[in-house]
Design a protein around this motif. Structure first.
Motif, PDB file in Angstrom:
ATOM      1  N   TYR A 293      19.494  67.108  57.920  1.00 45.68           N
ATOM      2  CA  TYR A 293      19.923  68.014  58.790  1.00 45.68           C
ATOM      3  C   TYR A 293      19.380  69.525  58.485  1.00 45.68           C
ATOM      4  N   ASP A 294      18.801  69.937  59.429  1.00 46.77           N
ATOM      5  CA  ASP A 294      17.976  71.417  59.256  1.00 46.77           C
ATOM      6  C   ASP A 294      18.782  72.547  59.063  1.00 46.77           C
ATOM      7  N   TYR A 295      20.165  72.480  59.518  1.00 49.33           N
ATOM      8  CA  TYR A 295      21.004  73.483  59.321  1.00 49.33           C
ATOM      9  C   TYR A 295      21.629  73.899  57.991  1.00 49.33           C
ATOM     10  N   ILE A 296      21.680  72.562  57.123  1.00 48.75           N
ATOM     11  CA  ILE A 296      21.915  72.625  55.827  1.00 48.75           C
ATOM     12  C   ILE A 296      20.829  73.239  55.090  1.00 48.75           C
ATOM     13  N   GLN A 297      19.736  72.749  55.089  1.00 48.30           N
ATOM     14  CA  GLN A 297      18.525  73.281  54.364  1.00 48.30           C
ATOM     15  C   GLN A 297      18.429  74.707  54.694  1.00 48.30           C
TER      16      GLN A 297
END
Length: 330
Positions: A293-297
């Protein structure tokens, strides 16, 4: 889980949620009078449900939601309000969840506070609401989720009202070991049906019991819809109040049952499946565990960039929030 009884056992935690009548208070003396009313509820519910281990009161049940006097009604923790609650827990040999809005804070505005007090009268959990309701709530946001061991060993996580709309928060509690998430709310119409759904979804997606206590009745601003409830870890509602102020409902939660399900469920074990993707094709490696999940990173590595990205797809920008905070919250 069983309903229709007033007892409990070594494995079964007796939990009550209170559809508390929203208080309208204007000064500290009226707040303390309301605290004694809450303490009377503890006495009465314990008499009526002798198996009671944990009683839960809603957000804003102590000081109400006063849009102009919130600062002068704020207090310390511990303080005179918590002394009344602690004594009620001691004399009834029960644990209790209580609300303080707000708790005085040297960093700025007061906190919106969730307190868990044990049967000895000790404050064992002090959680500050991480997601105050935009744009109406003035509370300083908390910065950490909290899980502690509660009555009969059940692990309890804390959420306050709008927190439940943020799925990351309940997931964080579950991954910290929470078996019961206690959600205290001062939620008003017209959001009743959405909130009933949210409590069920949060329980199911995290394999966690969820006990929700909400205000009922009307103050000078809002109508609160009640519907305090206790939800099973499969997402089904065990018991639920309607919209009547001061209703109480009660259910038993099995500690061994939830632990057995988390250990043995497979396709429905969302906590395990979260980061064991590709388990069937990566058996020897135990699944594909990397975060997809890009947003978490991005959120964890560059919070300012993430904030700008979220603002690019919303109309409610940070600058507008500040203007509303200055003009509406006094």
């Amino acid at each position: 889980m069983p309903t229709g009884t007033i007892s409990s056992s070594e494995d079964m935690v007796g939990v009550a949620v209170v559809n508390y009548q929203v208080p309208v208070v204007n000064n500290k003396d009226e707040v303390l009078a309301n605290c004694f009313r809450i303490a009377d509820f503890v006495d009465g519910v314990k008499r009526g449900y002798p198996g009671l281990d944990l009683i839960i009161f809603p957000e804003y049940s102590t000081q109400g939601f006063h849009l102009t006097k919130w600062r002068e009604l704020s207090t310390t923790v511990p303080g005179p309000e918590t002394e009344i609650f602690s004594e009620a827990c001691r004399r009834n040999n029960v644990w209790g969840v209580f609300s303080i809005t707000g708790e005085l804070n040297l960093q700025g505005n007061p906190w919106d506070t969730f307190l868990l007090i044990n049967n000895k009268g000790e404050i064992v959990l002090n959680y500050h609401k991480i997601n105050p309701w935009v744009p109406m709530e003035p509370w300083y946001p908390g910065d950490r989720t909290t899980v502690v061991e509660g009555p009969k060993g059940i692990k309890i996580g804390a959420m306050i009202c709008y927190d439940a709309n943020i799925p990351e928060l309940s997931r964080d509690l579950a991954l910290k070991g929470a078996e019961l998430i206690v959600l205290i709310q001062g939620y008003m119409n017209p959001a009743r049906e959405q909130q009933r759904i949210v409590t069920q979804v949060r329980a199911w997606e995290n394999l966690v019991y969820l006990a929700n206590a909400n205000l009922a009745g009307r103050d000078k601003t809002y109508s609160y819809f009640g519907h305090s409830s206790i939800v099973d870890y499969d997402g089904t509602i065990i018991v639920e109040c309607d919209g009547t102020p001061d209703q109480v409902t009660y259910a038993l939660l099995s500690v061994s049952s939830i632990r057995d399900s988390r250990k043995n469920w497979t396709a429905e074990n969302h906590l395990f499946n979260l980061n064991h993707r590709g388990y069937s094709i990566e058996t020897l490696k135990g699944g594909l565990g990397a975060c997809p999940y890009d947003y978490i990173q991005e959120w964890s590595s560059n919070s300012k960039s993430f904030m700008k990205k979220t603002e690019s797809i919303t109309k409610f920008k940070t600058a507008e929030k500040r203007v509303l905070a200055r003009t509406k919250i006094r």
